[in-house]
Design a protein around this motif. Sequence first.
Motif, PDB file in Angstrom:
ATOM      1  N   THR A 151       6.737   1.382  14.720  1.00  0.00           N
ATOM      2  CA  THR A 151       7.915   2.001  14.131  1.00  0.00           C
ATOM      3  C   THR A 151       8.698   0.936  13.369  1.00  0.00           C
ATOM      4  N   LEU A 152       9.543   1.375  12.455  1.00  0.00           N
ATOM      5  CA  LEU A 152      10.331   0.440  11.661  1.00  0.00           C
ATOM      6  C   LEU A 152      11.171  -0.461  12.565  1.00  0.00           C
ATOM      7  N   LYS A 171       7.390   6.458   5.303  1.00  0.00           N
ATOM      8  CA  LYS A 171       8.727   6.970   5.589  1.00  0.00           C
ATOM      9  C   LYS A 171       8.639   8.415   6.047  1.00  0.00           C
ATOM     10  N   SER A 172       9.484   8.740   6.966  1.00  0.00           N
ATOM     11  CA  SER A 172       9.527  10.110   7.484  1.00  0.00           C
ATOM     12  C   SER A 172      10.982  10.558   7.513  1.00  0.00           C
ATOM     13  N   LEU A 197       0.814  -1.211   0.000  1.00  0.00           N
ATOM     14  CA  LEU A 197       0.000   0.000   0.000  1.00  0.00           C
ATOM     15  C   LEU A 197       0.850   1.264   0.000  1.00  0.00           C
ATOM     16  N   GLY A 198       2.168   1.075  -0.001  1.00  0.00           N
ATOM     17  CA  GLY A 198       3.054   2.227  -0.039  1.00  0.00           C
ATOM     18  C   GLY A 198       3.456   2.558  -1.465  1.00  0.00           C
ATOM     19  N   ALA A 199       4.575   3.228  -1.588  1.00  0.00           N
ATOM     20  CA  ALA A 199       5.077   3.600  -2.912  1.00  0.00           C
ATOM     21  C   ALA A 199       5.431   2.343  -3.706  1.00  0.00           C
ATOM     22  N   ARG A 208       7.264   4.492   9.978  1.00  0.00           N
ATOM     23  CA  ARG A 208       6.329   3.540  10.579  1.00  0.00           C
ATOM     24  C   ARG A 208       5.940   2.493   9.536  1.00  0.00           C
ATOM     25  N   VAL A 209       5.599   1.328  10.046  1.00  0.00           N
ATOM     26  CA  VAL A 209       5.165   0.221   9.207  1.00  0.00           C
ATOM     27  C   VAL A 209       3.808  -0.245   9.707  1.00  0.00           C
ATOM     28  N   ARG A 210       2.834  -0.275   8.796  1.00  0.00           N
ATOM     29  CA  ARG A 210       1.502  -0.778   9.160  1.00  0.00           C
ATOM     30  C   ARG A 210       1.291  -2.097   8.422  1.00  0.00           C
ATOM     31  N   VAL A 211       1.048  -3.144   9.184  1.00  0.00           N
ATOM     32  CA  VAL A 211       0.811  -4.470   8.635  1.00  0.00           C
ATOM     33  C   VAL A 211      -0.574  -4.927   9.091  1.00  0.00           C
ATOM     34  N   THR A 212      -1.413  -5.348   8.139  1.00  0.00           N
ATOM     35  CA  THR A 212      -2.771  -5.785   8.477  1.00  0.00           C
ATOM     36  C   THR A 212      -2.988  -7.189   7.927  1.00  0.00           C
TER      37      THR A 212
END
Length: 874
Positions: free
Chosen positions: A434-435, A403-404, A338-340, A410-414
């Motif tokens: 957080t990563l 990414k910041s 879902l990211g880049a 942060r990493v979101r895993v569902t």
Amino acid sequence: MASVQERLAAALADRYRLERGPDGELSLLGRGGTATVYLAHDLRHDRHVALKVVHPELAVSVGAERFLREIRFVARLSHPHILPLFDSGEADGLLYYVMPYLQGESLRRRLREGPLPLQVAIRITREVAMALDHAHRQGVIHRDIKPENILFEDDQAVVADFGIATAVEVAGGDRLTESGRAIGTPAYMSPEQAGGEDAQDGRSDIYSLGCVLYEMLGGQPPFTGATAQAVMAQQVMAPLPPLRSRRPEVPESVAQVLARALAKEPRDRFATAAEFSAALESALSTTRPAAGRSRHRAALLTAGAVTGAALMLALGLANRGEKPDETPSIVVLPFQNLGAAEDRYFTDGITEEITSRLAMLPSLGVISRTSAEQYRASPKPVKKIGRELGAEYVLEGSVRWEKSPGGTSRVRVTPQLIRVSDDRHLWAGRYDETLEEVFDVQSRIAEQVATALDLALREPDRQAIASRPTANLQAYDLYLRGNDYFTRAADPEGLRTAEQMYTRATELDPRFALAFARLARTHIWQFQLLADRTPERLAKARSAVDSALGLAPRLPEAHLALGQIHYWGELDYQQALREFRIAQAGDPGNGDLAWARGLVERRLGQWDQAIADLRRAVDLDPRSLVKNLDLFEVYLRRREYRQAGRYIDRALELEPDSPVYFYKAILVLARDGNLDAAAGVLKEGIRRVGMDAVVYWAPQSDAGAMLWRSLDSTAQAAVERLSIDRFGTDSGGYYLVKARAHRYRGDLATGRIYFDSAAAVLEGRSRVRPDDPSLHAALALAYAGGGRRGEAVREGLQAVELRPPSKDSWYGVDMLHNLAVVYAILGEAEPAVKQLRVLLAVPSWISVPWLRADPTWDAIRGHPEFQALVKRGT
């Protein structure tokens, strides 16, 4: 004075545009006891949202500062069945909060059509219960569970306004009580909530969910009345109306579970929402026909009349090759990125790591990534995917890497776990960490899956799946990038790039054992696949694996790498098998290790064990063309043609554009000795996948070239059109293909020219790699085709000496077969028959029907010893 709507629209104009209908009025989505809901457009993220405004009179009682402080705590909740909180704040004295706008219907709308089917109602209840259980463990109570707050996204229940009532009540305190407002909805309030008790916990939400389930099954909530006060009084004092009096077909077991959830005293209810969910599942399972148990009982009743294999057939196991205590199997589908787009390697890395951790569990079989990858973004339903892969459970999900540059990434895993048999969601989670916490997320997911499948975890298992391979996140990122290239093992540049990535990772973290192990594997794969068979390459592989084992002596990946070094680099099959077994002990659910063992066992002549391990590998990687072909060839050499046919047909289903048609033609030749039927298989391949897909493979062996000659002139012309570029660096192989094709067509002069060209190329390569038996074998054929008898026999014998069947039951037999063909080309019957006698006595491609039909042996066919050989079995 401006209206509330005008104030709100003006105050939020820089961030949200409140949408208007055709009449120019604001689009009102709904109004509840706490807030009014408007459709708005999030200008920053270009999306529709539900913007909820706390009723002004309630906002006065609550107080802005305390409400916003409480709702920030609620915003931390992250779960697939919880609608997230996007934003909150104060604007011109108005309190608001923002949630996703779901276009799907609410449970309230569904209930307008009447009660729901039993299984649907229980599924929805269990999905809401999972959301409640997650929130309760975070210390958050909903306090307003009702059909209006249960929405549907892709037919999955999602709970809205989670914790909003709690934030209002906690923030409002005594002022809220004095205002005369009760938080909640009377028809779904727990007795303690309706009675105004301060001490409430998650069991209050369980009661409310019980009211919702009662309504889904019975058509209305358990208590109704003319006024809110009347309903609340019944919640506190009235006995529960029996559900079965309203809907008799509801099973008693379900009614009993519901009655416990709706107990007046909190202590008499389920302690947690998870317990409520489990009890519902158990109650529902007792209402289904126990088909499996019935069949088992029937088999036992007839046990007096059937024994042995007949009893196995009665149990339905013999034909499928299954075992009564077979471990469950799971496939981890590629998680959605879902990211880049450029972050896909990271998402794939997370998927692979979760797969690897699950494979460490001895009581679980994990479908290989090779097969799972074929379902990336597949539109097929989970049930169909599971059936095609033979998996009982499917784990799918998504990953977003936020990414910041100036802060914490942060990493979101569902993830969500689904049972294939009934498409039921057994567990779902949402991890927003957080990563630095990514390793904990991977291990927690593996543990949750094990718990959901009721697998017992030993302490060593917990330690294995909780391991942190490195503390250096930059090194880990390089490792994941290396994995992305390593999966392209057939691509030379991919392997070389993977080597660079792993090398840099180990430089950043010299204690990164897993990266050293993968680095070792890139070296040995280059040694094997890219023909970089130099002492320097082998030394690099050894150095890397020594570093890995020095850091982590039991690391399965390191023992896999060392086994491959023994197997491909040193030809020490006993040591290779020992290392693969050590790796398997630490990674028991990994089908690739079963495959590695099977490949070595066939070389050691351990045929039964090789078949068992290769079947295990195919079971865990059912869509792997290579593994199906490997198992096919073992059965072919064992002359178990029925089983061989099963796996070649499966390979054809997987990938017809491949050498599969050639192998099937060989099966027909070995089994039936029917040249026309075997050639017909090649014709079928040409018809289905085109000439170019078949012509490259068939003439690469004498048997294939012999069959190819029986095809029409178009097929012959296709061989002539074959370009040397198609063979890459294998120009010797190209010349042999052309030489065989002309020889079997009777054009011996042109064939000899090509054989001489092949010899010239192979001589140079053999000087560089004098210990490579395949080069000596190919050179023997080239010399024989060119009429150079002494050199041909010398090279053929050298190939057998370098790889004798006594030391290699697989490739050594191929060297013996090659020598027999060389003698036959030279017309020397006695030494050729001598090799053929051995080949017929051991597992090999050769069979008596083959010998009778194959013109390869025409030059010696009239010899008495050959005739005696082919009369066997007649």
